[in-house]
Enzyme design. Structure first.
Site, PDB file in Angstrom:
ATOM      1  N   LYS A 140       1.930  -3.380   7.388  1.00 47.85           N
ATOM      2  CA  LYS A 140       2.485  -3.387   6.085  1.00 47.85           C
ATOM      3  C   LYS A 140       3.794  -2.839   5.655  1.00 47.85           C
ATOM      4  O   LYS A 140       4.359  -3.819   4.800  1.00 47.85           O
ATOM      5  CB  LYS A 140       1.458  -2.646   5.238  1.00 47.85           C
ATOM      6  CG  LYS A 140       0.009  -3.272   5.032  1.00 47.85           C
ATOM      7  CD  LYS A 140      -0.283  -4.445   4.475  1.00 47.85           C
ATOM      8  CE  LYS A 140      -0.097  -4.553   2.917  1.00 47.85           C
ATOM      9  NZ  LYS A 140      -0.231  -5.961   2.206  1.00 47.85           N
TER      10      LYS A 140
ATOM     11  N   TYR B  62      -2.190  -0.407  11.067  1.00 48.58           N
ATOM     12  CA  TYR B  62      -2.295  -1.266   9.742  1.00 48.58           C
ATOM     13  C   TYR B  62      -1.038  -0.928   8.812  1.00 48.58           C
ATOM     14  O   TYR B  62      -0.259  -1.827   8.494  1.00 48.58           O
ATOM     15  CB  TYR B  62      -3.423  -0.674   9.007  1.00 48.58           C
ATOM     16  CG  TYR B  62      -3.511  -1.112   7.373  1.00 48.58           C
ATOM     17  CD1 TYR B  62      -3.582  -2.144   7.012  1.00 48.58           C
ATOM     18  CD2 TYR B  62      -3.347   0.075   6.580  1.00 48.58           C
ATOM     19  CE1 TYR B  62      -3.501  -2.714   5.541  1.00 48.58           C
ATOM     20  CE2 TYR B  62      -3.487  -0.349   5.101  1.00 48.58           C
ATOM     21  CZ  TYR B  62      -3.483  -1.556   4.659  1.00 48.58           C
ATOM     22  OH  TYR B  62      -3.303  -2.138   3.527  1.00 48.58           O
TER      23      TYR B  62
ATOM     24  N   THR C 213       0.833  -1.208  -0.161  1.00 45.62           N
ATOM     25  CA  THR C 213      -0.029   0.168  -0.016  1.00 45.62           C
ATOM     26  C   THR C 213       0.849   1.312  -0.105  1.00 45.62           C
ATOM     27  O   THR C 213       1.966   1.056   0.390  1.00 45.62           O
ATOM     28  CB  THR C 213      -0.934   0.185   1.153  1.00 45.62           C
ATOM     29  OG1 THR C 213      -1.505   1.236   1.389  1.00 45.62           O
ATOM     30  CG2 THR C 213      -0.030  -0.381   2.609  1.00 45.62           C
ATOM     31  N   ASP C 214       0.100   2.459  -0.320  1.00 44.83           N
ATOM     32  CA  ASP C 214       1.075   3.769  -0.393  1.00 44.83           C
ATOM     33  C   ASP C 214       1.179   4.237   0.899  1.00 44.83           C
ATOM     34  O   ASP C 214       1.726   5.071   1.319  1.00 44.83           O
ATOM     35  CB  ASP C 214       0.199   4.901  -1.110  1.00 44.83           C
ATOM     36  CG  ASP C 214      -1.125   4.862  -0.641  1.00 44.83           C
ATOM     37  OD1 ASP C 214      -1.689   4.219  -0.038  1.00 44.83           O
ATOM     38  OD2 ASP C 214      -1.813   5.916  -1.469  1.00 44.83           O
ATOM     39  N   GLU C 215       0.213   3.540   2.084  1.00 42.56           N
ATOM     40  CA  GLU C 215       0.248   4.128   3.349  1.00 42.56           C
ATOM     41  C   GLU C 215       1.577   3.826   4.231  1.00 42.56           C
ATOM     42  O   GLU C 215       1.887   4.358   5.092  1.00 42.56           O
ATOM     43  CB  GLU C 215      -1.148   3.398   4.120  1.00 42.56           C
ATOM     44  CG  GLU C 215      -2.415   3.814   3.430  1.00 42.56           C
ATOM     45  CD  GLU C 215      -3.629   3.244   4.095  1.00 42.56           C
ATOM     46  OE1 GLU C 215      -3.393   3.485   5.218  1.00 42.56           O
ATOM     47  OE2 GLU C 215      -4.552   3.084   3.356  1.00 42.56           O
TER      48      GLU C 215
HETATM   49  P1  NAD Z   1      -9.703  -7.464   2.161  1.00 41.61           P
HETATM   50  O1  NAD Z   1      -9.641  -6.938   3.563  1.00 41.61           O
HETATM   51  O2  NAD Z   1     -10.878  -7.070   1.239  1.00 41.61           O
HETATM   52  O3  NAD Z   1      -9.283  -9.140   1.878  1.00 41.61           O
HETATM   53  C1  NAD Z   1      -8.180  -9.797   2.602  1.00 41.61           C
HETATM   54  C2  NAD Z   1      -8.420 -11.256   2.073  1.00 41.61           C
HETATM   55  O4  NAD Z   1      -7.228 -11.764   2.834  1.00 41.61           O
HETATM   56  C3  NAD Z   1      -9.650 -11.646   2.775  1.00 41.61           C
HETATM   57  O5  NAD Z   1     -10.294 -12.559   1.693  1.00 41.61           O
HETATM   58  C4  NAD Z   1      -9.265 -12.320   3.927  1.00 41.61           C
HETATM   59  O6  NAD Z   1     -10.125 -13.536   4.112  1.00 41.61           O
HETATM   60  C5  NAD Z   1      -7.947 -13.060   3.650  1.00 41.61           C
HETATM   61  N1  NAD Z   1      -6.957 -13.296   4.694  1.00 41.61           N
HETATM   62  C6  NAD Z   1      -6.825 -12.499   5.762  1.00 41.61           C
HETATM   63  N2  NAD Z   1      -6.008 -12.930   6.796  1.00 41.61           N
HETATM   64  C7  NAD Z   1      -5.307 -14.048   6.161  1.00 41.61           C
HETATM   65  C8  NAD Z   1      -4.513 -15.086   6.609  1.00 41.61           C
HETATM   66  N3  NAD Z   1      -3.856 -14.994   7.778  1.00 41.61           N
HETATM   67  N4  NAD Z   1      -4.308 -16.132   5.602  1.00 41.61           N
HETATM   68  C9  NAD Z   1      -4.992 -16.136   4.268  1.00 41.61           C
HETATM   69  N5  NAD Z   1      -6.063 -15.452   3.984  1.00 41.61           N
HETATM   70  C10 NAD Z   1      -6.179 -14.097   4.803  1.00 41.61           C
HETATM   71  O7  NAD Z   1      -8.356  -6.506   1.598  1.00 41.61           O
HETATM   72  P2  NAD Z   1      -8.078  -5.869  -0.078  1.00 41.61           P
HETATM   73  O8  NAD Z   1      -8.448  -4.385   0.185  1.00 41.61           O
HETATM   74  O9  NAD Z   1      -8.629  -6.631  -0.906  1.00 41.61           O
HETATM   75  O10 NAD Z   1      -6.404  -5.993   0.054  1.00 41.61           O
HETATM   76  C11 NAD Z   1      -5.493  -6.980  -0.340  1.00 41.61           C
HETATM   77  C12 NAD Z   1      -4.396  -6.531  -0.388  1.00 41.61           C
HETATM   78  O11 NAD Z   1      -4.205  -5.161  -1.115  1.00 41.61           O
HETATM   79  C13 NAD Z   1      -3.727  -6.281   0.955  1.00 41.61           C
HETATM   80  O12 NAD Z   1      -2.397  -6.787   1.089  1.00 41.61           O
HETATM   81  C14 NAD Z   1      -3.900  -4.798   1.225  1.00 41.61           C
HETATM   82  O13 NAD Z   1      -2.925  -4.454   1.969  1.00 41.61           O
HETATM   83  C15 NAD Z   1      -3.429  -4.410  -0.130  1.00 41.61           C
HETATM   84  N6  NAD Z   1      -3.882  -3.060  -0.648  1.00 41.61           N
HETATM   85  C16 NAD Z   1      -5.343  -2.563  -0.430  1.00 41.61           C
HETATM   86  C17 NAD Z   1      -5.826  -1.347  -0.875  1.00 41.61           C
HETATM   87  C18 NAD Z   1      -7.190  -0.941  -0.920  1.00 41.61           C
HETATM   88  O14 NAD Z   1      -7.530   0.201  -1.234  1.00 41.61           O
HETATM   89  N7  NAD Z   1      -7.925  -2.067  -0.359  1.00 41.61           N
HETATM   90  C19 NAD Z   1      -4.833  -0.379  -1.572  1.00 41.61           C
HETATM   91  C20 NAD Z   1      -3.651  -0.877  -1.580  1.00 41.61           C
HETATM   92  C21 NAD Z   1      -2.967  -2.177  -1.139  1.00 41.61           C
HETATM   93  P1  TYD Z   2     -10.892   3.872   4.152  1.00 39.70           P
HETATM   94  O1  TYD Z   2     -11.634   3.565   2.962  1.00 39.70           O
HETATM   95  O2  TYD Z   2     -10.969   3.072   5.493  1.00 39.70           O
HETATM   96  O3  TYD Z   2      -9.283   3.764   3.398  1.00 39.70           O
HETATM   97  P2  TYD Z   2      -8.021   4.108   4.183  1.00 39.70           P
HETATM   98  O4  TYD Z   2      -8.116   4.669   5.572  1.00 39.70           O
HETATM   99  O5  TYD Z   2      -7.045   3.099   4.060  1.00 39.70           O
HETATM  100  O6  TYD Z   2      -7.514   5.400   3.181  1.00 39.70           O
HETATM  101  O7  TYD Z   2     -11.002   5.327   4.356  1.00 39.70           O
HETATM  102  C1  TYD Z   2     -10.736   6.194   3.162  1.00 39.70           C
HETATM  103  C2  TYD Z   2     -10.874   8.134   3.876  1.00 39.70           C
HETATM  104  O8  TYD Z   2     -12.150   8.018   4.311  1.00 39.70           O
HETATM  105  C3  TYD Z   2      -9.925   8.051   5.079  1.00 39.70           C
HETATM  106  O9  TYD Z   2      -9.578   9.139   4.959  1.00 39.70           O
HETATM  107  C4  TYD Z   2     -10.829   7.719   6.243  1.00 39.70           C
HETATM  108  C5  TYD Z   2     -12.243   8.415   5.515  1.00 39.70           C
HETATM  109  N1  TYD Z   2     -13.409   7.745   6.075  1.00 39.70           N
HETATM  110  C6  TYD Z   2     -14.491   8.351   6.375  1.00 39.70           C
HETATM  111  O10 TYD Z   2     -14.314   9.766   6.241  1.00 39.70           O
HETATM  112  N2  TYD Z   2     -15.712   7.854   6.924  1.00 39.70           N
HETATM  113  C7  TYD Z   2     -15.859   6.618   6.986  1.00 39.70           C
HETATM  114  O11 TYD Z   2     -16.837   6.141   7.707  1.00 39.70           O
HETATM  115  C8  TYD Z   2     -14.761   5.765   6.506  1.00 39.70           C
HETATM  116  C9  TYD Z   2     -14.544   4.343   6.730  1.00 39.70           C
HETATM  117  C10 TYD Z   2     -13.512   6.376   5.990  1.00 39.70           C
END
Ligand code: NAD
Ligand code: TYD
Length: 363
Positions: A163, A159, A133-135
């Site tokens: 990561k 989180y 992630t960018d975070e």
């Molecule tokens: P998500 O929470 O929707 O899905 C995570 C999946 O991992 C779930 O299906 C869960 O059951 C599985 N999981 C959790 N713990 C596990 C374990 N110990 N063993 C096997 N499976 C396990 O997450 P996402 O949004 O799909 O993110 C996927 C990846 O991308 C993550 O690594 C996250 O850090 C990264 N990422 C997400 C975003 C975003 O905006 N959602 C952005 C950048 C990077």
């Molecule tokens: P989120 O979707 O949780 O992603 P991330 O924290 O990983 O960026 O949140 C996106 C942005 O929206 C973040 O700045 C937090 C804000 N946010 C709200 O303002 N209200 C909400 O109910 C949620 C879930 C997030």
């Protein structure tokens, strides 16, 4: 040839597996623990498809991972599995350390043992791709340049710290053991199958139910939004042509404040599912609403809330020729339409555990 995907029943992982099998016949072994965020229904279209083998299990279960590697002999492992929600990491960081740090460590160890026994040509071709992630880079000021791959790691939430730790492990396994790793650092995703605890899907499902649309603090925090299928395309490209040991930033070139995002969703819903026609009433007051923006509610800010993320994606553009295909406008419209078309998916993910989280977090 086979790939092993972890976390392939989550939001990005399931989009990736569906896209992969829509474009290639190379089988996928999908290892997912099915936490609250994992949902087999996301993969319903692959029911009975011999190219997809789903295994419920933990990336930290070394014996299981070893068995899957020995049995399926993948040419690549793609690690999507993680705990991914910042707010949950603030309430309870333990699972984040367990899966994101310890789980990634154990996965790396099992993969290294498997990889080190491969014949030379397979060893060279093998890839471990870690989805991050960018975070991990921390928070930007309003006029700071976007994060490059060389930006210091300055994670601020449990989180992002977990990561960041996993990224460091991946880096070390490359430098120390020579494991051919690739790391992708991506900005905020949105699109189909997004669990409605995150901002965009939460806003859509709350609006349709007449529930408040919670905006943290002043709503002026900025995220760089990327349509999930663009992220999947970038990962395929990095897997295909990325250089082992390298990291690649992925982003949508779509910086928006949270308040603008919420307002844009409301405007799309006003157009595609007008509140008066659906007889949406404010769940708290019982009053009918005419525009979804009436539901916007400012709530307490997230502790340690990062102010701005933005990705400099020139490396992946220049070296691998990838760039986002969707604009934020086109991607958001598709996303809102997907949620309107899938009310049953929404209903089913709003289980007891989901309602418990919403009650606990938003009161
Ligand atoms: P998500 O929470 O929707 O899905 C995570 C999946 O991992 C779930 O299906 C869960 O059951 C599985 N999981 C959790 N713990 C596990 C374990 N110990 N063993 C096997 N499976 C396990 O997450 P996402 O949004 O799909 O993110 C996927 C990846 O991308 C993550 O690594 C996250 O850090 C990264 N990422 C997400 C975003 C975003 O905006 N959602 C952005 C950048 C990077
Ligand atoms: P989120 O979707 O949780 O992603 P991330 O924290 O990983 O960026 O949140 C996106 C942005 O929206 C973040 O700045 C937090 C804000 N946010 C709200 O303002 N209200 C909400 O109910 C949620 C879930 C997030």
């Amino acid at each position: 040839m086979t790939i092993l995907v972890t976390g392939g029943a989550g939001f990005i992982g399931s989009n990736f597996v569906l896209d992969w099998l829509a474009q290639s016949d190379e089988p996928v072994v999908n290892l997912d623990k099915l936490t609250y965020a994992g949902n087999r229904e996301n993969l319903a279209d692959l029911e009975g498809d011999p190219r997809h083998r789903f295994v419920q299990g933990d990336i930290g279960d070394t014996a299981l991972v070893q068995r899957l590697l020995a049995q399926h002999r993948p040419r690549a492992v793609l690690n999507f599995a993680a705990e991914s929600h910042v707010d949950r990491s603030i309430h309870g960081p333990e699972d984040f350390i367990q899966t994101n740090v310890v789980g990634t460590f154990r996965l790396l160890q099992a993969v290294r043992a498997y990889w080190s026994e491969l014949p030379d040509s397979d060893k060279t071709a093998f890839r471990f791709l870690h989805v991050s992630t960018d975070e991990v880079y921390g928070s930007l000021g309003p006029t700071d340049p976007a994060f490059t791959e060389a930006h210091r790691y300055e994670p601020n939430s449990p989180y992002s710290a977990s990561k960041a730790a996993s990224d460091h492990l991946v880096r070390a396994w490359h430098h120390t053991y020579g494991l051919p790793t690739l790391t992708t650092n991506c900005s905020n995703n949105y699109g189909p199958y997004h669990f409605p605890e995150k901002l965009i899907p939460l806003t859509i499902v709350n609006a349709l139910a007449g529930q408040p649309l919670p905006v943290y603090g002043d709503g002026q925090q900025v995220r760089d939004w990327l349509y999930v299928r663009d992220h999947c395309a970038a990962i395929r490209r990095v897997l295909q042509a990325g250089q082992p040991g390298h990291t690649y930033n992925i982003g949508g070139l779509s910086e928006r404040t949270n308040l603008d995002v919420v307002r844009q969703i409301c405007a799309l819903l006003d157009e595609l599912a007008p509140a008066p026609q659906r007889r949406v009433a404010h769940a708290r007051t019982g009053q009918s609403i005419t525009n979804y923006a009436e539901l916007i509610t400012f709530v307490a800010d997230r502790p340690g809330h990062d102010r701005r993320y933005a990705m400099d994606i020139r490396k992946i553009q220049r070296e691998l020729g990838w760039q986002p295909a969707e604009t934020f406008d086109s991607g958001l419209r598709k996303t809102v339409q997907w949620y309107l078309d899938h009310p049953q998916w929404v209903q089913r993910v709003q289980s007891g555990a989901y309602r418990e989280w919403i009650a606990r977090h938003y009161g």
